[in-house]
Design an enzyme around this catalytic site. Structure first.
Site, PDB file in Angstrom:
ATOM      1  CE1 TYR A 146      -3.749   2.459   0.717  1.00  0.00           C
ATOM      2  CE2 TYR A 146      -2.329   3.306   2.441  1.00  0.00           C
ATOM      3  CZ  TYR A 146      -3.441   3.428   1.648  1.00  0.00           C
ATOM      4  OH  TYR A 146      -4.262   4.532   1.779  1.00  0.00           O
ATOM      5  CG  ASP A 241       5.835   3.401   0.858  1.00  0.00           C
ATOM      6  OD1 ASP A 241       6.169   3.934   1.944  1.00  0.00           O
ATOM      7  OD2 ASP A 241       4.657   3.325   0.470  1.00  0.00           O
ATOM      8  CE  LYS A 269       2.150   4.767   8.455  1.00  0.00           C
ATOM      9  NZ  LYS A 269       0.747   4.815   8.837  1.00  0.00           N
TER      10      LYS A 269
HETATM   11  N1  HOZ Z   1      -3.263   3.396   6.116  1.00  0.00           N
HETATM   12  C1  HOZ Z   1      -3.038   3.420   7.521  1.00  0.00           C
HETATM   13  C2  HOZ Z   1      -2.495   2.136   8.013  1.00  0.00           C
HETATM   14  N2  HOZ Z   1      -1.535   1.483   7.223  1.00  0.00           N
HETATM   15  C3  HOZ Z   1      -4.314   3.725   8.267  1.00  0.00           C
HETATM   16  C4  HOZ Z   1      -4.284   5.073   8.811  1.00  0.00           C
HETATM   17  C5  HOZ Z   1      -5.439   5.399   9.747  1.00  0.00           C
HETATM   18  O1  HOZ Z   1      -6.539   4.885   9.615  1.00  0.00           O
HETATM   19  O2  HOZ Z   1      -5.225   6.209  10.629  1.00  0.00           O
END
Ligand code: HOZ
Length: 429
Positions: A146, A241, A269
């Site tokens: 992702y 990534d 992050k």
């Molecule tokens: N895409 C995020 C986890 N891999 C989720 C982020 C969220 O819902 O805060």
């Protein structure tokens, strides 16, 4: 005693009137595990408190950024101090230069960096840059990885897309999706075939060097090395990534551990210490194509925001304490061995994949090496386990296809308390 949930339920009912699905990011809705989400009032150290007053040992860590735990005093103080000087200027600051220097000094392949506001922006911008640099248009990604929600990357994507079992996203024009070629993660033979057939069209391959959005799946030995060779030989760029692995598995990201150097790296992050930040960077020769130096346009009112830079700086400075990562990994190892032992005693088939302080427990008896094997996990068992943990004061990510994170704020006693909760959750207390 059963947990009180009245206030969380009432707020979530209200939320659903105004926010799609009651949330601002799909995986938070608990659709992957059923039931209503817990509505959070505050976080401190490794603990979350919900609005009904329940306290949880947290292993979601805001999905990765909170490597120092919730409300880490040095981060909060830095943000408070910055906030006192104004929230945003839309102009150059010293803090952004300091954070950029720290990123370039820490991550081996990054010579220049651009800060943006999210991981999605970072990957989207890095791929635009890769296309401009190579003059090609095709992008290769891996099944179950992702890279945010930009059009063209929502093709066989992991994270919330996997959690909700969506084939792909609606609203992405087929012509965009056709620019993305997809290969199974860890499948060197499929990659070789693709490069043989279409190498000259490929602008870039984007990869999570440790996949963490189909749950944690480490790269097979030689996979990243072969990927580097294939991209170099074809004149394509390799984009790591490291939104999740950056500053999580070590100061230099996974590239510093595996020794494979990408052309571009995406961060997010931890680099923002819990504030909304993303970044992309790499070789100067490539980064110099970004405006205003070059023709690749990318901009943002809040990019390099002073509060976000302050939180990132305070966080990154704490990570260079000697033994920081070793201590995190030791706690994660203890958590993993306690989890495996509890599952074994309960007779529950479980695979735990761990890299450093991130791990995923898959409810399956075969090894998990790619998206297909991750999807063999019994999500109903995972959902039962998740809710049982919640009832015993432990908050894991509410999806089978995400990583759990250990922070510096988790004490040995928290890990031991969590292992007891595993026993309760498996019914072997
Ligand atoms: N895409 C995020 C986890 N891999 C989720 C982020 C969220 O819902 O805060």
């Amino acid at each position: 005693m059963p947990r009180k949930t009245d206030r969380s339920r009432a707020v979530f009912a209200e939320a659903q009137k105004y926010l799609p699905g009651g949330v601002n990011s799909p995986v938070r809705s608990f659709r992957g595990v059923g039931g209503d989400p817990v509505v959070i009032a505050s976080g401190s150290g490794c603990r979350l408190t919900d609005i009904d007053g329940n306290v949880y040992i947290d292993y979601c860590g805001s999905w990765g950024p909170l490597i120092l735990g919730h409300a880490a005093p040095e981060v909060i103080e830095a943000v408070r101090e910055a906030a006192g000087r104004g929230l945003s200027y839309g102009a150059a600051t010293e803090a952004e230069v300091e954070l950029a220097r720290l990123v370039c000094d820490s991550v081996p392949s990054i010579e220049m960096v651009r800060f943006v506001n999210s991981g999605t922006e970072a990957t989207m911008s890095a791929l635009r840059l890769a296309r401009a640099f190579t003059g090609r248009s095709k992008i290769v990604k891996f099944e179950g990885c992702y890279h945010g929600h930009a059009d063209g990357l929502l093709v066989q994507a992991g994270s919330g897309v996997a959690t909700l079992s969506l084939p792909d996203s609606a609203g992405v024009p087929p012509s965009y999706a056709a620019e993305t070629l997809v290969v199974p993660y860890n499948d060197v033979a499929a990659l070789e075939t693709l490069f043989q057939q279409r190498g000259a069209e490929i602008a870039a391959v984007i990869v999570e060097p440790v996949a963490a959005n189909m749950g944690v799946v480490p790269p097979a030995p030689g996979f990243l090395e072969r990927l580097r060779d294939l991209t170099s030989n074809a004149g394509s760029l390799l984009v790591f990534d490291e939104v999740i692995t950056g500053f999580r598995v070590g100061l230099g990201g996974y590239q510093a551990l595996c020794g494979v150097m990408p052309d571009l790296t995406c961060l997010g992050k931890i680099v923002g210490g819990g504030m909304p930040v993303g970044a992309y960077g790499g070789r100067s020769e490539i980064m110099q194509m970004v405006a205003p130096l070059g023709p690749v346009y990318q901009a943002g009112t809040l990019s390099g925001n002073p509060l976000a830079m302050a939180a990132g700086l305070a966080t990154l400075r704490a990570l260079s304490d000697p033994g920081f990562y070793e201590a995190l990994s030791a706690k994660a190892e203890r958590l993993m061995s306690g989890l495996k032992a509890a599952a074994r005693q309960a007779g529950t088939p479980l695979q735990v994949n761990r890299v450093g302080s991130m791990l995923t427990a898959f409810f399956t008896d075969g090894p998990v090496t790619d998206y297909a094997s991750a999807k063999r996990s019994d999500t109903a068992s995972h959902a039962r386990f998740f809710h049982a943990l919640l009832d015993h004061g432990v908050y894991f990510p509410p999806s089978q296809f995400e990583a759990a994170f250990i922070s510096a704020a988790h004490e040995e006693s928290d890990i031991e308390a969590t292992i007891l909760a595993f026993h309760d959750a498996f019914g072997i207390a």
